[in-house]
Design a protein around this motif. Structure first.
Motif, mmCIF file in Angstrom:
data_model
loop_
_atom_site.group_PDB
_atom_site.id
_atom_site.type_symbol
_atom_site.label_atom_id
_atom_site.label_comp_id
_atom_site.label_asym_id
_atom_site.label_seq_id
_atom_site.Cartn_x
_atom_site.Cartn_y
_atom_site.Cartn_z
ATOM 1 N N LYS A 107 10.059 -53.673 0.958
ATOM 2 C CA LYS A 107 11.436 -54.117 1.170
ATOM 3 C C LYS A 107 12.440 -53.397 0.281
ATOM 4 O O LYS A 107 13.617 -53.351 0.591
ATOM 5 N N SER A 108 11.981 -52.786 -0.810
ATOM 6 C CA SER A 108 12.921 -52.065 -1.675
ATOM 7 C C SER A 108 13.586 -50.895 -0.942
ATOM 8 O O SER A 108 14.705 -50.514 -1.268
ATOM 9 N N PHE A 109 12.888 -50.324 0.059
ATOM 10 C CA PHE A 109 13.492 -49.216 0.816
ATOM 11 C C PHE A 109 14.530 -49.720 1.814
ATOM 12 O O PHE A 109 15.473 -49.026 2.147
ATOM 13 N N LEU A 110 14.316 -50.936 2.297
ATOM 14 C CA LEU A 110 15.208 -51.494 3.304
ATOM 15 C C LEU A 110 16.571 -51.840 2.719
ATOM 16 O O LEU A 110 17.598 -51.671 3.364
ATOM 17 N N VAL A 111 16.548 -52.310 1.452
ATOM 18 C CA VAL A 111 17.776 -52.775 0.812
ATOM 19 C C VAL A 111 18.888 -51.733 0.924
ATOM 20 O O VAL A 111 20.026 -52.048 1.263
ATOM 21 N N ASN A 112 18.528 -50.461 0.667
ATOM 22 C CA ASN A 112 19.552 -49.423 0.599
ATOM 23 C C ASN A 112 19.606 -48.514 1.817
ATOM 24 O O ASN A 112 20.288 -47.496 1.806
ATOM 25 N N VAL A 113 18.856 -48.895 2.841
ATOM 26 C CA VAL A 113 18.666 -47.949 3.935
ATOM 27 C C VAL A 113 19.984 -47.519 4.589
ATOM 28 O O VAL A 113 20.125 -46.402 5.080
ATOM 29 N N MET A 114 21.005 -48.371 4.548
ATOM 30 C CA MET A 114 22.265 -48.029 5.191
ATOM 31 C C MET A 114 23.180 -47.198 4.285
ATOM 32 O O MET A 114 24.132 -46.594 4.757
ATOM 33 N N HIS A 115 22.902 -47.157 2.978
ATOM 34 C CA HIS A 115 23.797 -46.434 2.060
ATOM 35 C C HIS A 115 23.117 -45.260 1.376
ATOM 36 O O HIS A 115 23.775 -44.411 0.803
ATOM 37 N N ASP A 116 21.793 -45.237 1.389
ATOM 38 C CA ASP A 116 21.062 -44.242 0.610
ATOM 39 C C ASP A 116 20.266 -43.349 1.559
ATOM 40 O O ASP A 116 19.303 -43.789 2.182
ATOM 41 N N ASP A 117 20.703 -42.084 1.653
ATOM 42 C CA ASP A 117 20.057 -41.156 2.591
ATOM 43 C C ASP A 117 18.584 -40.947 2.268
ATOM 44 O O ASP A 117 17.767 -40.769 3.162
ATOM 45 N N ASN A 118 18.250 -40.944 0.972
ATOM 46 C CA ASN A 118 16.851 -40.758 0.583
ATOM 47 C C ASN A 118 15.970 -41.881 1.106
ATOM 48 O O ASN A 118 14.910 -41.635 1.665
ATOM 49 N N HIS A 119 16.445 -43.098 0.892
ATOM 50 C CA HIS A 119 15.659 -44.245 1.360
ATOM 51 C C HIS A 119 15.556 -44.239 2.884
ATOM 52 O O HIS A 119 14.499 -44.533 3.445
ATOM 53 N N ALA A 120 16.639 -43.887 3.539
ATOM 54 C CA ALA A 120 16.619 -43.816 5.010
ATOM 55 C C ALA A 120 15.589 -42.782 5.461
ATOM 56 O O ALA A 120 14.825 -43.020 6.394
ATOM 57 N N ALA A 121 15.546 -41.649 4.739
ATOM 58 C CA ALA A 121 14.592 -40.592 5.096
ATOM 59 C C ALA A 121 13.154 -41.035 4.849
ATOM 60 O O ALA A 121 12.260 -40.728 5.639
ATOM 61 N N ILE A 122 12.935 -41.768 3.768
ATOM 62 C CA ILE A 122 11.579 -42.260 3.469
ATOM 63 C C ILE A 122 11.107 -43.199 4.578
ATOM 64 O O ILE A 122 10.003 -43.058 5.102
ATOM 65 N N VAL A 123 11.980 -44.116 4.955
ATOM 66 C CA VAL A 123 11.614 -45.068 6.014
ATOM 67 C C VAL A 123 11.307 -44.324 7.311
ATOM 68 O O VAL A 123 10.294 -44.585 7.972
ATOM 69 N N ALA A 124 12.163 -43.362 7.653
ATOM 70 C CA ALA A 124 11.945 -42.585 8.884
ATOM 71 C C ALA A 124 10.618 -41.832 8.828
ATOM 72 O O ALA A 124 9.878 -41.776 9.818
ATOM 73 N N THR A 125 10.319 -41.260 7.668
ATOM 74 C CA THR A 125 9.064 -40.502 7.504
ATOM 75 C C THR A 125 7.839 -41.402 7.635
ATOM 76 O O THR A 125 6.875 -41.051 8.308
ATOM 77 N N ILE A 126 7.889 -42.563 6.991
ATOM 78 C CA ILE A 126 6.757 -43.495 7.080
ATOM 79 C C ILE A 126 6.514 -43.877 8.539
ATOM 80 O O ILE A 126 5.380 -43.854 9.023
ATOM 81 N N ILE A 127 7.584 -44.188 9.256
ATOM 82 C CA ILE A 127 7.434 -44.618 10.655
ATOM 83 C C ILE A 127 6.828 -43.503 11.509
ATOM 84 O O ILE A 127 5.898 -43.739 12.287
ATOM 85 N N SER A 128 7.306 -42.273 11.328
ATOM 86 C CA SER A 128 6.800 -41.203 12.184
ATOM 87 C C SER A 128 5.384 -40.782 11.796
ATOM 88 O O SER A 128 4.561 -40.459 12.646
ATOM 89 N N MET A 129 5.075 -40.811 10.485
ATOM 90 C CA MET A 129 3.710 -40.483 10.067
ATOM 91 C C MET A 129 2.721 -41.542 10.511
ATOM 92 O O MET A 129 1.597 -41.224 10.925
ATOM 93 N N ALA A 130 3.113 -42.799 10.426
ATOM 94 C CA ALA A 130 2.242 -43.882 10.906
ATOM 95 C C ALA A 130 1.920 -43.650 12.378
ATOM 96 O O ALA A 130 0.767 -43.762 12.801
ATOM 97 N N ASP A 131 2.933 -43.276 13.122
ATOM 98 C CA ASP A 131 2.761 -43.018 14.555
ATOM 99 C C ASP A 131 1.767 -41.868 14.777
ATOM 100 O O ASP A 131 0.849 -41.974 15.590
#
Ligand code: C2E
Ligand code: CA
Ligand code: CA
Ligand code: CA
Length: 278
Positions: free
Chosen positions: A203-227
């Protein structure tokens, strides 16, 4: 700074003494709490956004210390982990959660996935496999509907025994999720050598996902790698509609967070299951 004053050391040592005493009192209270059944299992809904459907719940323990005083897990999980009491508590949580969710799904005729947290200490317990099997039999809970959550750190610290234990659990049909994913710096490729079914984005990545490009990129990467690796993924700590759209656009439909519901006691979960999410 404690060397600056003549009385600095004494003050410090008294503080330490107080803390140690408080710690002992807490341990003693927890011992009674286990005997007196002061613990209660809450359930937080997990939601599938694309299907607009409640799919399951995560079991989260609460301590009802005195009348109306609910102690959050951060206050006592570390203590019961250090004393080893987590083994007994964790077993109790698993049994309660299986019992209550089995009852609920029979009563309402709605299938629910159940996620339960597993601590590192439970991993070291040689009878874990036997205990889990026994609880599933006693409660008649279908193994395929049970998911055990293990943090990335626990997995890495006990890699060899974890591989063996997780293998035996997964042979029983139980699913395995990596909790707080993204906080442990381990490679997804390596983690995929364990019989893991799902990643839970911390959840620490979600908190800043709308303001922090790094966190947004991490979340996007996790989702695509999981896939890519054929793993399911769920995001926790989802609080806003912006976060929901962000995740959904990236293909992560499984979500858990305050926007859907807080963790609920059993009776309130029943209402939630019947009424659904607005
Ligand atoms: P966790 O496993 O990461 O659980 C998720 C935590 O996030 C829960 O805190 C939940 O209430 C909180 N949460 C859920 N949605 C949101 C949201 O939208 N925003 C924010 N800010 N927080 C959200 P909780 O219940 O206080 O539990 C804290 C931790 O205590 C858990 O973290 C877990 O590590 C531990 N814990 C709880 N129950 C158990 C248990 O039965 N066994 C073990 N081993 N650990 C447990
Ligand atoms: Ca968890
Ligand atoms: Ca988590
Ligand atoms: Ca956590």
């Amino acid at each position: 700074a404690k060397y600056d004053h003549g009385n600095g050391y004494c003050f410090f040592s008294e503080e330490m003494n107080k803390n140690a005493t408080r710690q002992l009192e807490l341990e003693e209270q927890l011992r009674h709490a286990l005997i007196d059944q002061q613990f209660e299992v809450y359930f937080q809904p997990q939601f599938d956004w694309s299907r607009q459907k409640l799919t399951g719940v995560e079991a989260l323990v609460r301590w009802n210390r005195a009348q109306g005083e609910v102690v959050p897990p951060e206050m006592f999980i570390p203590v019961v982990e250090s004393t080893g009491q987590i083994v007994a508590l964790g077993e109790w949580v698993l049994r309660q959660a299986c019992l209550q969710i089995q009852q609920l799904q029979c009563q309402l005729n709605v299938p629910l996935q159940l996620s339960v947290n597993l601590s590192g200490r439970q991993f070291d317990d040689l009878s874990l496999i036997y205990k889990v099997k026994k609880i599933l039999q006693e409660t008649n809970f279908p193994p395929e509907q049970l998911e055990l959550e293990i943090t990335e750190t626990i997995l890495m610290e006990n890699a060899d025994s974890a591989r063996k234990t997780l293998g035996q659990l997964s042979q029983q049909g139980i699913r395995l999720a990596i909790d707080d994913f993204g906080t442990g710096y381990s490679s997804l490729n390596y983690l995929n050598t364990f019989p893991v079914d799902r990643l839970k984005i911390d959840k620490s990545f979600l908190v800043n996902v709308m303001h922090d490009d790094n966190h947004a990129a991490i979340v996007a990467t996790i989702i695509s790698m999981a896939d890519t690796l054929g793993l399911s993924v769920i995001a926790e700590g989802v609080e806003t509609m912006e976060q929901v759209s962000f995740l959904s656009d990236l293909g992560c439909q499984a979500m858990q967070g305050f926007i859907f519901s807080e963790p609920l006691p059993r009776e309130e979960l029943e209402e939630f299951v019947q009424k659904g999410w607005p």
